[in-house]
Scaffold this motif. Structure first.
Motif, PDB file in Angstrom:
ATOM      1  N   THR A 102       0.811  -1.206   0.000  1.00  0.00           N
ATOM      2  CA  THR A 102       0.000   0.000   0.000  1.00  0.00           C
ATOM      3  C   THR A 102       0.849   1.263   0.000  1.00  0.00           C
ATOM      4  O   THR A 102       0.348   2.358  -0.187  1.00  0.00           O
ATOM      5  CB  THR A 102      -0.938   0.032   1.221  1.00  0.00           C
ATOM      6  N   ARG A 103       2.161   1.111   0.236  1.00  0.00           N
ATOM      7  CA  ARG A 103       3.012   2.297   0.283  1.00  0.00           C
ATOM      8  C   ARG A 103       3.561   2.620  -1.098  1.00  0.00           C
ATOM      9  O   ARG A 103       3.949   1.717  -1.840  1.00  0.00           O
ATOM     10  CB  ARG A 103       4.189   2.048   1.219  1.00  0.00           C
ATOM     11  N   LYS A 104       3.625   3.879  -1.411  1.00  0.00           N
ATOM     12  CA  LYS A 104       4.322   4.287  -2.620  1.00  0.00           C
ATOM     13  C   LYS A 104       5.817   4.146  -2.395  1.00  0.00           C
ATOM     14  O   LYS A 104       6.263   4.393  -1.283  1.00  0.00           O
ATOM     15  CB  LYS A 104       3.961   5.750  -2.935  1.00  0.00           C
ATOM     16  N   PRO A 105       6.614   3.797  -3.387  1.00  0.00           N
ATOM     17  CA  PRO A 105       6.234   3.406  -4.743  1.00  0.00           C
ATOM     18  C   PRO A 105       6.031   1.898  -4.885  1.00  0.00           C
ATOM     19  O   PRO A 105       5.946   1.403  -5.995  1.00  0.00           O
ATOM     20  CB  PRO A 105       7.462   3.850  -5.540  1.00  0.00           C
ATOM     21  N   PHE A 106       5.917   1.206  -3.754  1.00  0.00           N
ATOM     22  CA  PHE A 106       5.855  -0.260  -3.838  1.00  0.00           C
ATOM     23  C   PHE A 106       4.494  -0.766  -4.315  1.00  0.00           C
ATOM     24  O   PHE A 106       4.310  -1.947  -4.542  1.00  0.00           O
ATOM     25  CB  PHE A 106       6.218  -0.883  -2.496  1.00  0.00           C
ATOM     26  N   LYS A 117       1.803  -6.041  13.143  1.00  0.00           N
ATOM     27  CA  LYS A 117       0.414  -5.744  13.527  1.00  0.00           C
ATOM     28  C   LYS A 117      -0.133  -4.519  12.817  1.00  0.00           C
ATOM     29  O   LYS A 117      -1.285  -4.486  12.428  1.00  0.00           O
ATOM     30  CB  LYS A 117       0.327  -5.551  15.040  1.00  0.00           C
ATOM     31  N   ASN A 118       0.698  -3.462  12.674  1.00  0.00           N
ATOM     32  CA  ASN A 118       0.166  -2.210  12.144  1.00  0.00           C
ATOM     33  C   ASN A 118       0.633  -1.870  10.737  1.00  0.00           C
ATOM     34  O   ASN A 118       0.303  -0.813  10.221  1.00  0.00           O
ATOM     35  CB  ASN A 118       0.509  -1.066  13.099  1.00  0.00           C
ATOM     36  N   ALA A 119       1.414  -2.761  10.119  1.00  0.00           N
ATOM     37  CA  ALA A 119       1.911  -2.546   8.756  1.00  0.00           C
ATOM     38  C   ALA A 119       2.540  -1.169   8.595  1.00  0.00           C
ATOM     39  O   ALA A 119       2.364  -0.509   7.578  1.00  0.00           O
ATOM     40  CB  ALA A 119       0.794  -2.763   7.726  1.00  0.00           C
ATOM     41  N   ASP A 120       3.274  -0.728   9.625  1.00  0.00           N
ATOM     42  CA  ASP A 120       3.960   0.554   9.556  1.00  0.00           C
ATOM     43  C   ASP A 120       5.391   0.300   9.085  1.00  0.00           C
ATOM     44  O   ASP A 120       6.324   0.276   9.872  1.00  0.00           O
ATOM     45  CB  ASP A 120       3.919   1.207  10.941  1.00  0.00           C
ATOM     46  N   PHE A 121       5.537   0.069   7.775  1.00  0.00           N
ATOM     47  CA  PHE A 121       6.874  -0.214   7.229  1.00  0.00           C
ATOM     48  C   PHE A 121       6.841  -0.087   5.712  1.00  0.00           C
ATOM     49  O   PHE A 121       5.772  -0.104   5.101  1.00  0.00           O
ATOM     50  CB  PHE A 121       7.315  -1.639   7.614  1.00  0.00           C
ATOM     51  N   ARG A 164      -0.161  -6.579   3.061  1.00  0.00           N
ATOM     52  CA  ARG A 164      -1.347  -5.960   2.459  1.00  0.00           C
ATOM     53  C   ARG A 164      -1.510  -6.253   0.961  1.00  0.00           C
ATOM     54  O   ARG A 164      -1.715  -5.338   0.164  1.00  0.00           O
ATOM     55  CB  ARG A 164      -1.314  -4.428   2.672  1.00  0.00           C
ATOM     56  N   TYR A 165      -1.421  -7.530   0.609  1.00  0.00           N
ATOM     57  CA  TYR A 165      -1.617  -7.918  -0.784  1.00  0.00           C
ATOM     58  C   TYR A 165      -3.101  -8.207  -0.981  1.00  0.00           C
ATOM     59  O   TYR A 165      -3.654  -9.068  -0.302  1.00  0.00           O
ATOM     60  CB  TYR A 165      -0.775  -9.152  -1.096  1.00  0.00           C
ATOM     61  N   ASP A 166      -3.709  -7.475  -1.894  1.00  0.00           N
ATOM     62  CA  ASP A 166      -5.151  -7.641  -2.093  1.00  0.00           C
ATOM     63  C   ASP A 166      -5.422  -7.929  -3.561  1.00  0.00           C
ATOM     64  O   ASP A 166      -5.455  -7.028  -4.393  1.00  0.00           O
ATOM     65  CB  ASP A 166      -5.875  -6.366  -1.637  1.00  0.00           C
ATOM     66  N   ASN A 167      -5.603  -9.213  -3.875  1.00  0.00           N
ATOM     67  CA  ASN A 167      -5.851  -9.607  -5.254  1.00  0.00           C
ATOM     68  C   ASN A 167      -7.042 -10.577  -5.258  1.00  0.00           C
ATOM     69  O   ASN A 167      -6.903 -11.735  -4.876  1.00  0.00           O
ATOM     70  CB  ASN A 167      -4.587 -10.274  -5.818  1.00  0.00           C
ATOM     71  N   PRO A 168      -8.229 -10.089  -5.683  1.00  0.00           N
ATOM     72  CA  PRO A 168      -9.441 -10.924  -5.638  1.00  0.00           C
ATOM     73  C   PRO A 168      -9.279 -12.234  -6.399  1.00  0.00           C
ATOM     74  O   PRO A 168      -9.805 -13.264  -5.994  1.00  0.00           O
ATOM     75  CB  PRO A 168     -10.507 -10.042  -6.289  1.00  0.00           C
TER      76      PRO A 168
END
Lengths: 500, 278
Positions: free
Chosen positions: A277-281, A396-400, A424-428
């Motif tokens: 979810t972070r730019k530019p990743f 836990k908080n994906a702060d990275f 946070r990989y979201d691929n239906p």
């Protein structure tokens, strides 16, 4: 000619007998074994916490499930003597072993199985891996030693999930003691847990697998510092270092005739986790560029002195569905720069990589990866993070932005179907395919689906797929029958014995 | 007291030259190191000291000499900044406490006592875990635990000077309090502050090495002697030189600054001067 044949067969027989007796010396009973472990478990209940340190002490030793994973990675019976799966794949019948006793003397029966799984499905209790049990519709006691599981739908992972440390069988009377003083059916019972120091187990005389275990006493000693572990082994205070031997120490101890080093595999995939979810990743071109910028074989050499097997997706080579995808992104810095330019970063960019300070492999892998990425313009600032903070902030908080960590659970590609999981990989499409794979009764089609899943995450270059951690258990020469590979998170000492 | 005479003090002489060597190395490392200290070269791992790499190479094939050199500037900067923070705030609070003998003195000195009660490295760990790891934060952390040391010293040494006649007369002719402190108090306590500063410098270098060893100080890939020691730890059996050189560097630096401090105290403290009057 006949004489030649006769002589030949005599020699062959002698040779075979000699090798057989050499390969299988007769086990000796008795003795005490001390195992050094780097991390002390936060509790001894493998169902309510996910720390790998817990099953490494209790699973297979104190606590057992209905089925377990054998040395070759296959599912074998444990507390269930046999099991049947209905034609439609939705009903599992387990015939329980008779004459099994818990350490407190209570006989094991079908009610205990029912209680165990109802507890695991109880919304009042926090079970981190509840997804393993979400397809169970009901657990029925057919008779005192027969249990029927009815599933809502076909779940090809169900039996495997029952072999995980999460699915250990407990009894109602002692369930509340699980975290501090677990009572199971295993070959060893808990004697004492001296916090901050050691867990002591003693032989359970009424163990249900006849003739086992061989050892009288097993001690898990918690020694955080790898050098102190080695010193303990050399001084004779420690007999086995099961996990966490650094490769350079393994190389050193291999040369010493007093010790032996086994070289096998684990199910721990070490990955360069990337926050999607972070730019530019969030740009797949950037992630692919990173994949092209990393030279896996040099990295394994630098970080692990060459121990470790490269992977190209999130599955270990011991898994029956594994396919080799390591050539998907060959090491190609030029191509990496080109992809970065396409993505709009001709001069690269800056980001932070948080490395868990506690794990040497993760630190070294991260440092080398950072150096390799810097050569294509991705400038990473390294932050060594204390383990508790890493769990809290990263996991836990994906702060990275980026991190390096090993995923030790076997068969855990399903974490990519959870959009809330820390990377946070979201691929239906992935989520749908996984559901299909889990519900597919035909083994061949199921395999195809798992192959497709591996390809999907490689295609998306979700994380940097690096290597599978080696298991380099290191021990005194006298320790026999230790597991070479770790297909499940455990240090099962049931069949281990000490040569006199 | 001439500069030449001070070299009659053996402690001062040894300390001076060690410190000078480290300072020169540190300065040199800002413009020149034999190799890039951070660039990995995985095909040249674990080289024992040889002609191309005088102190060998580490687990990533980096030149150890270059890293020890770069580590010296790191230590010097951390020491300098930390002692400056400690001295700056310490002198300020100490002077205020000595000047205002009523409630301010009480408050400042009790807070200093509490801070002083914590072991130095422990409080640095505490502070870095709040601020987050990193070289700058470790400087701040080490600086903060230096404050009470200088505050107490400043207060204790300047108290008696406030009672002197020349201070009273200076105040009588209308010099401001700040002016009195600057003109009369500070010059009189400066020698003890300098001595303490040198000793604290050595402690700061040691603390930085400790913090980096624990992963709270300088972050990789940047060279720090403490970090190098930590990384060398598991290679002790195979490549002991990885630990020996940064270890020697820390020992030498601490020894140098301590000797310098000792020597300076002998020279500057009139009560201890055994040779100055000769």
């Amino acid at each position: 000619m006949r004489r030649f044949l006769f002589l030949g067969s005599v020699f062959l027989t002698i040779f075979l007998l000699a090798t057989l007796s050499y390969a299988q010396p007769k086990p000796v009973y008795g003795g005490s074994l001390t195992i050094a472990q780097g991390v002390e478990p936060p509790g001894l209940d493998p169902t309510t916490a996910t720390s790998a340190a817990i099953p490494r002490v209790v699973y297979g030793n104190v606590l057992e499930g209905l089925v377990r994973i054998g040395r070759d990675g296959k599912i074998v019976p444990a507390l269930a003597g046999e099991y049947r799966i209905s034609k439609d794949g939705k009903e599992y019948t387990f015939i329980l072993k008779k004459g099994v006793k818990f350490h407190d003397g209570k006989p094991f029966d079908a009610e205990d199985v029912k209680f165990t799984f109802e507890r695991l499905m109880d919304p009042q209790i926090t079970i981190p891996n509840r997804r393993y049990y979400q397809d169970i519709e009901s657990v029925e006691v057919a008779d005192s030693h027969t249990v029927k599981f009815k599933l809502k739908n076909i779940n090809s992972m169900f039996l495997f999930n029952l072999a995980r440390p999460d699915s250990i069988i407990i009894n109602k009377q002692t369930a509340d003691r699980l975290k501090t003083a677990p009572v199971g059916t295993g070959p060893f019972k808990l004697v004492e847990w001296i916090r901050g120091d050691r867990v002591i187990l003693a032989k359970f005389e009424e163990y249900h697998r006849k003739g086992l275990p061989y050892l009288d006493k097993v001690t898990f000693k918690f020694i955080g510092d790898p050098s102190a572990q080695i010193a303990g082994l050399k001084a004779g205070d420690v007999d086995v270092i099961g996990y966490d031997v650094s490769p350079e120490n393994a190389l050193l101890l291999e040369k010493d005739p007093k010790f032996k080093v086994l070289n096998g595999y684990t199910t721990t995939e070490v990955i360069l986790s990337t926050n999607q979810t972070r730019k530019p990743f969030d740009d797949v071109r950037v992630r692919r560029a990173m994949a092209h910028a990393i030279d896996r074989s040099a990295l394994i050499k630098g970080a692990m002195s060459g121990y470790g097997t490269p992977i190209g997706s999130h599955m270990d080579p011991g898994n029956p569905y594994y396919i080799d995808l390591t050539s998907a992104y060959p090491y190609h810095p030029e191509k990496a720069r080109q992809l970065l330019t396409e993505a709009g970063y001709p001069n690269g960019f800056e980001a932070v990589i948080k490395l868990p300070e506690r794990f040497i492999y993760a630190r070294r892998t991260g440092e080398i990866a950072a150096d390799m990425l810097s050569q294509v313009g991705i400038r990473l600032k390294i932050e060594l993070t204390e383990w508790g903070q890493w769990i809290d902030r990263v996991f836990k908080n994906a702060d990275f932005d980026l991190t390096v960590i090993g995923h030790s659970e076997p068969f855990d590609i399903d974490i990519y179907a959870n959009p809330k999981y820390y990377f946070r990989y979201d691929n239906p499409k992935f989520q749908e395919t996984l559901k299909k794979a889990e519900m597919e009764p035909d083994p061949k089609l199921r395999r195809d689906l798992y192959v497709a899943l591996q390809k999907m995450i490689t295609e998306d270059a979700v994380n940097g797929f690096l290597y599978v951690l080696p298991s380099i258990p290191t021990m005194k020469k006298e320790v026999m029958n230790w597991w070479k590979d770790y297909p499940m998170t455990a240090q099962d000492v049931t069949e281990v014995w000490i040569q006199k | 007291m001439t500069f030449r005479r001070s070299f009659r003090n053996i402690n001062f002489t040894i300390g001076f030259f060690i410190t000078l060597a480290i300072l020169l190395t540190a300065l040199l490392s800002t413009v020149f190191t034999p190799y890039d200290p951070n660039r990995m070269n995985l095909s040249e791992r674990f080289q024992a000291p040889n002609q191309t790499h005088w102190l060998g190479t580490d687990q990533y094939g980096r030149d150890i000499l270059s890293r020890v050199m770069k580590g010296s500037i790191n230590s010097i900067v951390v020491g300098l900044v930390a002692v400056s923070i400690g001295m700056g705030f310490g002198i300020l609070f100490g002077s205020v406490a000595a000047f205002n003998r009523r409630w301010m003195d009480e408050v400042i000195m009790r807070v200093a006592d509490v801070l002083y009660g914590f072991p130095a490295v422990l409080s640095a760990i505490l502070i870095t875990s709040i601020l987050g790891p990193g070289a700058i934060n470790s400087m701040i952390a080490i600086g903060i635990f230096n404050i009470p040391i200088f505050a107490r010293l400043t207060r204790a040494t300047s108290l008696s000077i406030w009672e002197r006649d020349y201070v009273t007369s200076a105040r009588a002719i209308g010099r401001s309090d700040a002016g009195v402190i600057r003109k009369y108090i500070l010059p009189n306590i400066l020698s003890s502050l300098i001595v303490q500063g040198t000793v604290q410098f050595a402690i700061a270098i040691l603390a930085e090495a400790g913090l980096s060893y624990l992963g709270l100080g300088t972050q990789p890939p940047h060279a720090s002697w403490g970090r190098m020691l930590n990384e060398a730890q598991t290679f002790m059996g195979t490549s002991p030189y990885l630990a020996i050189f940064p270890g020697c560097a820390i020992a030498l630096a601490v020894l140098g600054f301590n000797l310098l401090g000792d020597g300076l105290r002998d020279m500057l403290d009139p009560k201890l001067s055994r040779w100055i009057g000769r």
